[in-house]
Design an enzyme around this catalytic site. Structure first.
Site, PDB file in Angstrom:
ATOM      1  N   HIS A  64       7.167  -2.102   2.796  1.00  0.00           N
ATOM      2  CA  HIS A  64       6.211  -2.299   1.704  1.00  0.00           C
ATOM      3  C   HIS A  64       5.044  -3.158   2.171  1.00  0.00           C
ATOM      4  CE1 HIS A  64       9.286  -0.675  -0.849  1.00  0.00           C
ATOM      5  NE2 HIS A  64      10.112  -1.649  -0.540  1.00  0.00           N
ATOM      6  N   GLU A  92      10.965  -7.905  -2.481  1.00  0.00           N
ATOM      7  CA  GLU A  92      12.144  -7.536  -3.253  1.00  0.00           C
ATOM      8  C   GLU A  92      13.366  -8.252  -2.712  1.00  0.00           C
ATOM      9  OE1 GLU A  92      11.774  -3.350  -2.220  1.00  0.00           O
ATOM     10  OE2 GLU A  92      13.639  -3.427  -1.096  1.00  0.00           O
ATOM     11  N   HIS A 134      13.219  -1.674   6.189  1.00  0.00           N
ATOM     12  CA  HIS A 134      14.515  -1.847   5.543  1.00  0.00           C
ATOM     13  C   HIS A 134      15.018  -0.542   4.965  1.00  0.00           C
ATOM     14  CE1 HIS A 134      11.553  -2.242   2.302  1.00  0.00           C
ATOM     15  NE2 HIS A 134      12.486  -1.788   1.489  1.00  0.00           N
ATOM     16  N   ARG A 166       7.154   5.310   3.734  1.00  0.00           N
ATOM     17  CA  ARG A 166       8.357   5.838   4.355  1.00  0.00           C
ATOM     18  C   ARG A 166       8.166   5.835   5.875  1.00  0.00           C
ATOM     19  NH1 ARG A 166       8.809  10.436   1.519  1.00  0.00           N
ATOM     20  NH2 ARG A 166       9.991   9.441  -0.122  1.00  0.00           N
TER      21      ARG A 166
HETATM   22 ZN    ZN Z   1      12.143  -1.514  -0.627  1.00  0.00          ZN
END
Ligand code: ZN
Length: 317
Positions: free
Chosen positions: A99, A117, A174, A194
């Site tokens: 991200h 996150e 991740h 991605r």
């Molecule tokens: Zn994520």
């Protein structure tokens, strides 16, 4: 008497190719179905805006409530409701992602927020591993490995157990792996690049890979696998344990066996029941329920046998 009531939310369910059936069989969010990957339990994001389940605002969305009744959220300045809490049931592995931070997302993703996150591992198979971090030493080496498709060499894997907690900052490569059930607390953003999808096909075609963005936003070098992992298996009961406090959120774990009292003096407090059942004040609550305790809620009385994750966006206290 509390001045303000609990705000109960109706979760938004998401179907994903990697989703399982536990959100139906264990959490009863729906009568039937499979391929359900995510339950957005507390969200005001346009891709899944939760409705208020009861009370004077029943049927209104959380984004509406946040815009029209900011006083319930301590009049905080964030233009959008800042957090998103979801449960993820991964029957299959998720694609490997990264991200952007706020600055990159603002510039390249129409003013969107970046995404920090964190994951609380609610359940996972024995010997489970998460993908966290990578082995490239320079950005050139990262680009080289990505362009050559040397992903297995690139990514790092870390062993995890039920009850582990992981903080994922922007720029961290991740992925959630198969069989994991996770409660994710995150900035309210859906911007994901991605990196690698294990060569899988969807409707006969590979899903889009965001090569250039991934190379641009990934932290290099990154030994994220060596940081940010917390083991919470032996926490004392009936106490609030802080799992993380960062720029965007604070998250706590509470294992309840009996009762617990705290003051709600945050702008708002989010509460998700992971296991068990009990009460908040007079209200009966159970596994899978998600709530907001607004400004003015007052003292929080919890009783029963439950596992809970709590969070707030206020990091100043
Ligand atoms: Zn994520």
């Amino acid at each position: 008497m509390n001045k303000q009531d609990v705000i109960a939310l109706e979760p938004v369910l998401k179907e994903n190719i990697w989703g399982g059936s536990r959100l139906v069989t264990e959490f009863h969010y729906r009568e039937e179905g499979s391929g359900l990957g995510e339950c957005w339990g507390i969200s005001a994001h346009p891709h899944g805006d939760c409705k208020i389940a009861e009370g004077p605002y029943q049927g209104k969305t959380l984004s509406w409530l946040y815009q029209e009744h900011r006083e319930l959220f301590g009049n905080i300045k964030s233009p959008e409701f800042p957090l998103l809490v979801k449960i993820i049931d991964a029957k299959d592995k998720l694609s490997i992602q990264v991200h952007p931070d706020d600055a990159y997302a603002k510039e390249h993703e129409n003013g969107s927020l970046g995404k920090t996150e964190c994951w609380y591992v609610m359940d996972c198979p024995e010997n489970a591993e998460l993908v966290i971090g990578h082995n490239a030493k320079t950005r050139e080496e990262l680009a080289e490995m990505v362009h050559a498709g040397r992903y297995e060499e690139l990514i790092r894997r870390v062993p995890v157990k039920k009850g582990d907690f992981v903080q994922i900052i922007p720029g961290t490569i991740h992925a959630i792996t198969e069989g994991m059930l996770i409660l994710e607390t995150q900035q309210s953003s859906d911007v994901t690049y991605r990196v690698y999808d294990y060569g899988r096909l969807m409707n006969g075609k590979p899903r889009e890979i965001h090569v250039e963005q991934s190379i641009a936003v990934t932290n290099v070098p990154d030994e994220a696998d060596k940081k940010g992992l917390l083991h919470t298996q032996n926490l004392a009961k009936n106490e609030l344990h802080e799992l993380i406090s960062c720029e965007y959120y604070r998250v706590w774990k509470l294992d309840l066996a009996g009762s617990f009292t705290m003051k709600q003096d945050f702008p708002f407090l989010l509460l998700s029941v992971l296991e068990g059942e009990g009460r908040i004040g007079e209200l009966a609550i159970k596994k899978g329920d998600h709530f907001i305790l607004p400004t003015g809620y007052g003292n929080v009385f919890l009783s029963g046998t439950m596992e809970l994750i709590l969070s707030t966006a206020d990091c100043t206290k």
